[in-house]
Design a protein around this motif. Structure first.
Motif, PDB file in Angstrom:
ATOM      1  N   ARG A   1      39.886  37.894  45.872  1.00  0.00           N
ATOM      2  CA  ARG A   1      40.397  39.013  45.029  1.00  0.00           C
ATOM      3  C   ARG A   1      40.924  38.124  43.705  1.00  0.00           C
ATOM      4  NH1 ARG A   1      45.142  42.532  48.074  1.00  0.00           N
ATOM      5  NH2 ARG A   1      45.120  44.332  46.441  1.00  0.00           N
ATOM      6  N   GLU A   2      41.282  36.910  43.737  1.00  0.00           N
ATOM      7  CA  GLU A   2      41.730  36.285  42.578  1.00  0.00           C
ATOM      8  C   GLU A   2      40.477  36.313  41.550  1.00  0.00           C
ATOM      9  OE1 GLU A   2      43.051  32.242  43.497  1.00  0.00           O
ATOM     10  OE2 GLU A   2      42.583  31.678  41.338  1.00  0.00           O
ATOM     11  N   ALA A   3      39.339  36.174  41.713  1.00  0.00           N
ATOM     12  CA  ALA A   3      38.228  36.139  40.961  1.00  0.00           C
ATOM     13  C   ALA A   3      37.915  37.540  40.454  1.00  0.00           C
ATOM     14  CB  ALA A   3      36.872  35.782  41.633  1.00  0.00           C
ATOM     15  N   ARG A   4      37.999  38.579  41.454  1.00  0.00           N
ATOM     16  CA  ARG A   4      37.660  39.875  40.884  1.00  0.00           C
ATOM     17  C   ARG A   4      38.867  40.290  39.719  1.00  0.00           C
ATOM     18  NH1 ARG A   4      39.907  44.837  42.495  1.00  0.00           N
ATOM     19  NH2 ARG A   4      41.022  44.018  44.553  1.00  0.00           N
ATOM     20  N   PHE A   5      39.977  39.715  40.071  1.00  0.00           N
ATOM     21  CA  PHE A   5      41.068  40.053  39.106  1.00  0.00           C
ATOM     22  C   PHE A   5      40.948  39.565  37.866  1.00  0.00           C
ATOM     23  CE2 PHE A   5      45.367  40.768  41.733  1.00  0.00           C
ATOM     24  CZ  PHE A   5      44.735  42.051  42.684  1.00  0.00           C
ATOM     25  N   GLN A   6      40.395  38.458  37.641  1.00  0.00           N
ATOM     26  CA  GLN A   6      39.917  37.856  36.310  1.00  0.00           C
ATOM     27  C   GLN A   6      38.924  38.791  35.658  1.00  0.00           C
ATOM     28  OE1 GLN A   6      39.660  33.554  35.912  1.00  0.00           O
ATOM     29  NE2 GLN A   6      40.106  33.343  38.194  1.00  0.00           N
ATOM     30  N   GLN A   7      37.689  39.174  36.740  1.00  0.00           N
ATOM     31  CA  GLN A   7      36.623  39.774  35.977  1.00  0.00           C
ATOM     32  C   GLN A   7      36.994  41.385  35.678  1.00  0.00           C
ATOM     33  OE1 GLN A   7      33.867  39.143  39.129  1.00  0.00           O
ATOM     34  NE2 GLN A   7      33.725  37.069  38.529  1.00  0.00           N
ATOM     35  N   GLN A   8      37.602  41.989  36.748  1.00  0.00           N
ATOM     36  CA  GLN A   8      37.867  43.305  36.589  1.00  0.00           C
ATOM     37  C   GLN A   8      38.854  43.649  35.545  1.00  0.00           C
ATOM     38  OE1 GLN A   8      38.383  45.156  40.163  1.00  0.00           O
ATOM     39  NE2 GLN A   8      39.038  47.065  39.549  1.00  0.00           N
ATOM     40  N   TYR A   9      39.948  42.901  35.573  1.00  0.00           N
ATOM     41  CA  TYR A   9      41.181  43.278  34.729  1.00  0.00           C
ATOM     42  C   TYR A   9      41.302  42.365  33.585  1.00  0.00           C
ATOM     43  CZ  TYR A   9      42.394  45.698  38.834  1.00  0.00           C
ATOM     44  OH  TYR A   9      42.382  46.736  39.937  1.00  0.00           O
ATOM     45  N   GLY A  10      40.423  41.311  33.320  1.00  0.00           N
ATOM     46  CA  GLY A  10      40.425  40.437  31.952  1.00  0.00           C
ATOM     47  C   GLY A  10      41.862  39.439  32.103  1.00  0.00           C
ATOM     48  N   LEU A  11      42.253  39.316  33.478  1.00  0.00           N
ATOM     49  CA  LEU A  11      43.569  38.073  33.528  1.00  0.00           C
ATOM     50  C   LEU A  11      42.932  36.775  33.518  1.00  0.00           C
ATOM     51  CD1 LEU A  11      45.336  39.963  36.661  1.00  0.00           C
ATOM     52  CD2 LEU A  11      45.456  40.522  34.081  1.00  0.00           C
ATOM     53  N   ASP A  12      43.884  35.917  32.928  1.00  0.00           N
ATOM     54  CA  ASP A  12      43.427  34.670  32.849  1.00  0.00           C
ATOM     55  C   ASP A  12      43.758  34.011  34.259  1.00  0.00           C
ATOM     56  OD1 ASP A  12      46.229  33.659  33.112  1.00  0.00           O
ATOM     57  OD2 ASP A  12      46.551  34.191  30.915  1.00  0.00           O
ATOM     58  N   ARG A  13      43.289  32.843  34.259  1.00  0.00           N
ATOM     59  CA  ARG A  13      43.096  31.904  35.670  1.00  0.00           C
ATOM     60  C   ARG A  13      44.562  31.783  36.349  1.00  0.00           C
ATOM     61  NH1 ARG A  13      41.799  26.103  35.864  1.00  0.00           N
ATOM     62  NH2 ARG A  13      42.328  26.000  37.978  1.00  0.00           N
TER      63      ARG A  13
END
Lengths: 96, 478
Positions: free
Chosen positions: B303-315
């Motif tokens: 989910r953490e990886a998806r949040f970065q990809q899907q929502y453009g969030l930083d690490r």
């Protein structure tokens, strides 16, 4: 397997039993006889037979996660040699 | 010479069941001593253990969450020792046939690299009771905890620093809480940790003499105790006194920040394991295992990886938002309701989490996602100043008023009328001749004062970004 006084003393220590020298001698003989009797099993050819930890032929006997009967605290403590209102009392033992 | 620490952790985790591992006594934390005890917890002669199906399912869920191989066949053994917290004289555990073999915990280093820490095994067992030592030479025995279901997670000796051990524990806790296996409260003892620590010269493959540290009841204690032990071992190596490192069990003393020897290797317990004749083997069918695997939620790292990809969030943002499944669910609910993901991420981490923490309520209760999404919408469109929105958030969420109505009532909706804006800016420019001169001389830093003055003229109703743009336009600075 030979059971000597050394093994008996070790077993007694693990079982928290006080065993004097004469008793240890006697027990070594008795335990040797028991082990010798059971050791006859090693003569059976078990090649190709899967190890069995339980002979009842059952597996996975489960119960649902539902509360069952519990004791009242007084009942829990009833057989304790020493107790206070809520707990069994034991001599303070520092961690093993 | 350089030295390298080698650390392995054994973590005990209480499973979130209603009743005990092998009987129907309840397992509520903090109840009156000896109020949750039945025939099995008391170890009465003839009392028979029966495995709790929910405990098995939770243990299996934990195994899958950690990537372990759940075994089709496992069994329970008796581990014998005498101690007053163990009424039967043995603990039911799993010795040579644990229900799960292997698995891994991935930890992140500050430089962005990831390291995989292998798991040796996970097994099920029952907890012991609790001893409360008194000053009068006696100890109280409380058997409420006796028989509580546990899993023990044993890592490979692949951790190389106290910081890695800390990250490992945090990641383990995140995964276990995430799938609902346990609440993982170290303070309440639902997560407990023992550490095996040794040190060796870099390049040597053989392990150094190992010390086991117990009594680590907080994440910081784990880190401090390991750090202390490593420093001590390395100092002995450097002094040529490594022979003084003896294999033993130590206790961490958190008050004095030292480890103390509790038991030497010669006194190591002989547990005399053998299969428990009261318990048939545990067979987990393919269908059973698959049912549990299929019921697992999207795991935290995924989910953490998806949040970065899907929502453009930083690490960091993605990591914060996946610290807990409830936080991740809240954030996504706010996004679903139309809030811009980056703003939703900030508002979740800052305001919603602050409110929930202060009020001891869930995120959804403290800051309902629908209200949050509307508030974020007002900020995003520039109709409410960000500062204003932040200052009012406690009051707004407490009022449960619609955000638009709330800010309208307070007269805080920013005017977007170009005519009004233009006239406020013109007045500001007329008032602040000195600032205007500075700006024209290229001192752009001075613009803040002019924005402030204009803001004041507007009665706080103008959008500072719009004021800035209008100043630049009127003074021809662009």
């Amino acid at each position: 397997m030979a059971i000597t006084v050394v093994e008996v003393r070790q077993l007694a220590r693990l079982a928290s039993l006080a065993v004097d020298e004469a008793e240890a001698q006697r027990l070594a003989g008795e335990l040797q006889a028991i082990v010798g009797y059971v050791e006859q099993l090693s003569q059976v050819d078990t090649a190709g037979i899967a190890p069995v930890a339980n002979v009842a032929g059952l597996s996975s006997v489960l119960r649902p996660d539902v509360p069952g009967p519990m004791f009242a605290t007084a009942q829990v403590l009833a057989n304790a040699p020493a107790r206070n209102e809520v707990a069994i009392l034991v001599p303070k033992v520092v961690e093993r | 010479m350089e030295y390298e620490p080698v650390i392995g952790l054994e973590v005990h985790c209480q499973l979130a069941t209603t009743t005990k591992m092998f009987s129907g006594a309840t397992t509520v934390f903090g109840r009156e001593p000896n109020s949750q005890v039945d025939v099995v917890s008391l170890g009465l002669p003839g009392a028979l253990p029966v495995i709790n199906a929910k405990a098995v399912d939770l243990a299996v869920a934990a195994a899958f969450a950690l990537g372990g191989a759940v075994q089709a066949h496992s069994k329970f053994d008796r581990k014998h020792y005498f101690y007053p917290d163990l009424p039967k004289g043995y603990q039911i555990s799993q010795f040579d046939e644990p229900y799960c073999i292997g698995g891994a915990v991935l930890i992140d280093h500050a430089d962005g690299t990831t390291k995989s820490i292998g798991l040796t095994r996970i097994h099920m067992e029952e907890d012991a009771g609790k001893l409360i030592h008194q000053d009068n030479g006696l100890s109280e025995v409380d058997l409420n905890r006796a028989g509580t279901p546990l899993i023990e997670i044993v890592s490979e000796p692949q951790l190389r620093s106290a910081a890695e051990a800390y990250s490992y524990l945090m990641e383990l806790k995140r995964a276990l809480k995430w799938v609902g296996v346990s609440d993982c409260e170290m303070q309440e003892g639902s997560l407990r940790c023992d550490a095996n620590v040794s040190v060796r010269p870099v390049g040597q493959t053989r392990f150094g003499t190992r010390v086991e540290i117990k009594n680590l009841n907080s994440f910081r204690a784990v880190e401090s105790a390991i750090e202390h032990e490593i420093a001590q071992m390395i100092a002995l190596h450097r002094a040529g006194r490594q022979g003084e490192i003896v294999q033993c069990t130590k206790l961490w003393d958190p008050d004095h920040k030292v480890t103390r020897i509790m038991r030497l290797k010669e006194d190591a317990a002989d547990y005399r394991y053998f299969p428990d004749p009261d318990l048939p083997p545990l067979v987990l069918t393919e269908a059973h295992r698959e049912r549990i695997r299929a019921s697992l939620p999207e795991l935290p790292r995924v989910r953490e990886a998806r949040f970065q990809q899907q929502y453009g969030l930083d690490r960091t943002a993605a990591r914060d938002l996946t610290a807990d499944a409830a936080i991740a669910d809240y954030f996504e609910a706010v996004v679903q309701l139309g809030a811009a993901p980056r703003l939703a991420a900030n508002w979740t981490r800052e305001e919603a989490m602050r409110l929930a923490h202060e009020q001891h309520r869930s995120l959804t209760e403290a800051a309902p996602p629908a209200t949050m999404a509307k508030l974020i919408g007002l900020v995003e469109s520039g109709r409410v100043a960000r500062v204003e929105a932040k200052m009012s958030s406690t009051d707004l969420f407490a009022s449960s008023e619609d955000p638009e109505a709330y800010f309208t009532r307070l007269g805080k909706i920013q005017v977007q009328d170009a005519g009004a804006l233009s006239s406020w800016v013109a007045q500001g420019i007329a008032q602040e001749a000195k600032v205007v001169a500075d700006l024209k001389a290229g001192k752009m830093a001075a613009i803040g004062r002019l924005i402030g003055a204009t803001m004041k003229l507007s009665g706080g109703k103008a959008d500072p970004n719009a004021i800035r743009a209008e100043i630049i336009r009127q003074l021809g600075l662009g």
